[in-house]
Design a protein around this motif. Structure first.
Motif, PDB file in Angstrom:
ATOM      1  N   ALA A   1     -10.794  -0.544   0.779  1.00  0.00           N
ATOM      2  CA  ALA A   1     -10.419  -1.379   0.495  1.00  0.00           C
ATOM      3  C   ALA A   1     -10.088  -3.004   1.899  1.00  0.00           C
ATOM      4  O   ALA A   1     -10.666  -4.457   1.086  1.00  0.00           O
ATOM      5  N   ILE A   2      -9.835  -2.815   2.440  1.00  0.00           N
ATOM      6  CA  ILE A   2      -9.565  -4.136   3.763  1.00  0.00           C
ATOM      7  C   ILE A   2     -10.686  -4.036   4.406  1.00  0.00           C
ATOM      8  O   ILE A   2     -10.799  -4.898   4.107  1.00  0.00           O
TER       9      ILE A   2
ATOM     10  N   GLU B   1      -4.603   5.950  -0.954  1.00  0.00           N
ATOM     11  CA  GLU B   1      -4.152   6.839  -0.375  1.00  0.00           C
ATOM     12  C   GLU B   1      -5.031   5.471   0.960  1.00  0.00           C
ATOM     13  O   GLU B   1      -5.904   5.021   1.018  1.00  0.00           O
ATOM     14  N   LEU B   2      -5.211   6.509   2.523  1.00  0.00           N
ATOM     15  CA  LEU B   2      -5.412   5.619   3.427  1.00  0.00           C
ATOM     16  C   LEU B   2      -6.395   5.976   2.742  1.00  0.00           C
ATOM     17  O   LEU B   2      -6.879   4.405   3.717  1.00  0.00           O
ATOM     18  N   GLU B   3      -7.361   6.393   3.255  1.00  0.00           N
ATOM     19  CA  GLU B   3      -9.016   6.052   2.861  1.00  0.00           C
ATOM     20  C   GLU B   3      -9.269   5.427   2.163  1.00  0.00           C
ATOM     21  O   GLU B   3     -10.288   4.287   1.893  1.00  0.00           O
ATOM     22  N   THR B   4      -8.316   4.881   0.720  1.00  0.00           N
ATOM     23  CA  THR B   4      -8.749   4.126  -0.236  1.00  0.00           C
ATOM     24  C   THR B   4      -8.369   2.583   0.816  1.00  0.00           C
ATOM     25  O   THR B   4      -9.667   1.360  -0.002  1.00  0.00           O
TER      26      THR B   4
ATOM     27  N   LEU C   1       0.867  -1.167  -0.060  1.00  0.00           N
ATOM     28  CA  LEU C   1      -0.105  -0.095  -0.557  1.00  0.00           C
ATOM     29  C   LEU C   1       0.684   1.385  -0.300  1.00  0.00           C
ATOM     30  O   LEU C   1       0.704   2.353  -1.063  1.00  0.00           O
ATOM     31  N   GLU C   2       2.082   1.227   0.545  1.00  0.00           N
ATOM     32  CA  GLU C   2       2.851   2.153   1.024  1.00  0.00           C
ATOM     33  C   GLU C   2       3.549   2.739  -0.398  1.00  0.00           C
ATOM     34  O   GLU C   2       4.145   3.910  -0.676  1.00  0.00           O
ATOM     35  N   SER C   3       4.137   1.843  -1.280  1.00  0.00           N
ATOM     36  CA  SER C   3       5.279   1.665  -2.055  1.00  0.00           C
ATOM     37  C   SER C   3       3.717   2.658  -2.986  1.00  0.00           C
ATOM     38  O   SER C   3       4.636   2.685  -4.408  1.00  0.00           O
TER      39      SER C   3
END
Length: 55
Positions: free
Chosen positions: A39-40, A32-35, A26-28
């Motif tokens: 998704a999680i 976006e955090l909300e996205t 996710l970071e690489s």
């Protein structure tokens, strides 16, 4: 004799290893955090449904 190349993750539980891999992914990819959280939740719901359907 100790292994100098050993990572602390080498002996970690599989769920920790997977979590670290997912966070890296996710970071690489600069998700976006909300996205990522949405998704999680979708993945969690899907996995829970499959687990409930497993005999």
């Amino acid at each position: 004799m100790s292994n100098e190349n050993a990572s602390p993750l080498d002996n970690a539980p599989d769920e920790i290893k997977l979590a670290v891999d997912l966070i890296y992914l996710l970071e690489s990819n600069e998700v976006e955090l909300e996205t990522a959280l949405k998704a999680i939740e979708i993945v969690k719901s899907d996995l829970e449904s499959k687990l409930a359907a497993t005999p």
